[in-house]
Design an enzyme around this catalytic site. Sequence first.
Site, PDB file in Angstrom:
ATOM      1  N   SER A 329      48.274  85.388 -13.087  1.00  0.00           N
ATOM      2  CA  SER A 329      49.483  85.645 -13.837  1.00  0.00           C
ATOM      3  C   SER A 329      49.769  84.593 -14.906  1.00  0.00           C
ATOM      4  O   SER A 329      49.016  84.448 -15.852  1.00  0.00           O
ATOM      5  CB  SER A 329      50.648  85.776 -12.861  1.00  0.00           C
ATOM      6  OG  SER A 329      51.777  86.251 -13.498  1.00  0.00           O
ATOM      7  N   ASP A 340      41.694  80.235 -25.981  1.00  0.00           N
ATOM      8  CA  ASP A 340      41.541  80.926 -27.264  1.00  0.00           C
ATOM      9  C   ASP A 340      41.699  79.983 -28.449  1.00  0.00           C
ATOM     10  O   ASP A 340      41.053  80.157 -29.489  1.00  0.00           O
ATOM     11  CB  ASP A 340      42.562  82.065 -27.382  1.00  0.00           C
ATOM     12  CG  ASP A 340      42.132  83.313 -26.617  1.00  0.00           C
ATOM     13  OD1 ASP A 340      41.054  83.274 -25.979  1.00  0.00           O
ATOM     14  OD2 ASP A 340      42.866  84.325 -26.652  1.00  0.00           O
ATOM     15  N   LYS A 354      45.257  89.327 -13.400  1.00  0.00           N
ATOM     16  CA  LYS A 354      46.464  90.165 -13.381  1.00  0.00           C
ATOM     17  C   LYS A 354      47.060  90.209 -14.780  1.00  0.00           C
ATOM     18  O   LYS A 354      47.583  89.220 -15.265  1.00  0.00           O
ATOM     19  CB  LYS A 354      47.497  89.634 -12.396  1.00  0.00           C
ATOM     20  CG  LYS A 354      48.710  90.565 -12.275  1.00  0.00           C
ATOM     21  CD  LYS A 354      49.621  90.162 -11.145  1.00  0.00           C
ATOM     22  CE  LYS A 354      50.663  91.248 -10.901  1.00  0.00           C
ATOM     23  NZ  LYS A 354      51.532  91.449 -12.069  1.00  0.00           N
TER      24      LYS A 354
END
EC number: 3.4.21.-
Length: 496
Positions: A329, A340, A354
Site C-alpha cells: 500500500s 521512478d 496492492k
Amino acid sequence: MDDKQHTSSSDDERAEIATSNQDQQTNSSKRVHLKRWQFISILIGTILITAVITVVAYIFINQKINGLNKTDQANLNKIENVYKILNSDYYKKQSSDKLSKAAIDGMVKELKDPYSEYLTKEQTKSFNEGVSGDFVGIGAEMQKKNDQIMVTSPMKGSPAERAGIRPKDVITKVNGKSIKGKALDEVVKDVRGKENTEVTLTVQRGSEEKDVKIKREKIHVKSVEYKKKGKVGVITINKFQNDTSGELKDAVLKAHKDGLKKIVLDLRNNPGGLLDEAVKMANIFIDKGKTVVKLEKGKDTEAIQTSNDALKEAKDMDISILVNEGSASASEVFTGALKDYNKAKVYGSKTFGKGVVQTTREFKDGSLLKYTEMKWLTPDGHYIHGKGIKPDVTIDTPKYQSLNVIPNTKTFKVGDDDKNIKTIKIGLSALGYKVDNESTQFDQALENQVKAFQQTNKLEVTGEFNKETNNKFTELLVEKANKHDDVLDKLINILK
C-alpha cells in the site's frame, strides 16, 4: 490488523492509504485535492472513516446530483418492494434490520472484491478501535482474500512476529473454532481480547497447518526508528500514520548530524497507512511540484503532488529502500515514487502488490460501507496491483526464514520420505547442526542430528522428529530470525 484492518489492517488487515475530508480542509495548502472525490475518504487497506450519511440521504444525493436512469430507478424500486413484501407479508416475522443487512451483503458479495465490505455498527466499532493505533491484540496485519483470512504482515516486534507468523499465512481457526465464512471484523474480534490472555491461531502455510499460541499484548504502533550501523543510518518505518513524515524528517536530520551519507529506509513488513503521509515523506527527497501518485477512475486521472522543497540535508544522501512481500500500500506508493525519480535504489524482495483504493461511507446508524473506487499508479504510470514492485537488487531471505510450517501432528523417523524432512534438514543446518544434504529422505545421519538436537534442548532422546521436537525446533528458528537480520546485514555490506 489484529488488529487492524486493511482492508488490511492489522488483524489483520491490510495496508492502507487514506486522505480524509478533515485533513484536506486543514491542510489545503499542502495537498492537491481530488476533484470529484475531494469529500470522500480515500483508503488503500485500513480505512479512515469520515463521511457520515444516512441511507436515505445517500439515495437522495445520488438521485439529485448524479441522477438515476429509468433502469436504475426500476431496480431500486424493485429492491424496495421486495423488502416491504418480505417484511410485512412473509408468514414468519422477519427482522427489518436483518433483511436490510442481507440485501446490502448480497450486493457487496456480488462485487467479488475482497476489499469491499459492509460492516454493522458493532463491526464498525471494532474496526475503529483497530485503526486507532493502540489496541490489545497480537499485532498481525490481515486481509480477507478469496474467502480466506490472510496475514499481510506481522508488525515488527509484535507477539505475532515473535510467534513466527509470516506474510501470506492463512488463518483457518481461532481457539480451535473454524473462521470459514466469517467477516474480517469478526475474526479481528475473536483474535483480540484482554491483555495477557492467550489466543491460539491455526495457521495454514502451503499445504500444512499448525497451531500457534500467542499472548495478547497492548500494541502501540511506533512509526519510525533510527539506528546508526557503522557508516550507514538505518531508518525503520513501521507504518504510515499521523506525523510519520515528521518522524522520518527528524531521523534524516539525526543521520545528517551523525555525519552519515548513506541511509537505508527499511519498509519490510510495513502494511501502509495514510496517503498524505506517503506524499509528505516522498517530499523529503523529491522536489516541489512533482507527482508522487496518480489516482485513476475510468478515464479520470488525478495527480497528487509534492508541495514543498525537498529537505536540503537529504539531497546529498545515498538512499536505499529495503522491502519484502509484507511491504504494501502506502509503502509501495512511497517506494514507487522514489524509484521512478531515481532518488533511491530498491533492495530486498518483491513487494505485496496492492494498487486499488477504497472509499468508506459511515451511516447514521453507525454501520459502514467500504468499497473499491479507484486504482493508483506510480508517477511513471506503473500499475503494481497483484504484481508488486521488483527490487533493483534482490537480496534473498535465508532459506530457514522461508520454510513451511511442519505439522506437529506428524512424527518423522528413519526410512520416511517426505517434503517436510527437507525442511527439518534446512532448519537444523541453520541452527548449527551438521547436515550434509537437503533431500527428503530421513536417513541415519539425520537421526543422529535429531538426537543431538533433543539432547541439547533437554528433550526425550528418540531420534524421531515428534511434536515436542517440532515445537522447540520452530521456537529456536523464530528466535534466530528475530536476533539476526541477515538481509539487512547483507545490504549494509553492499553499501560499505
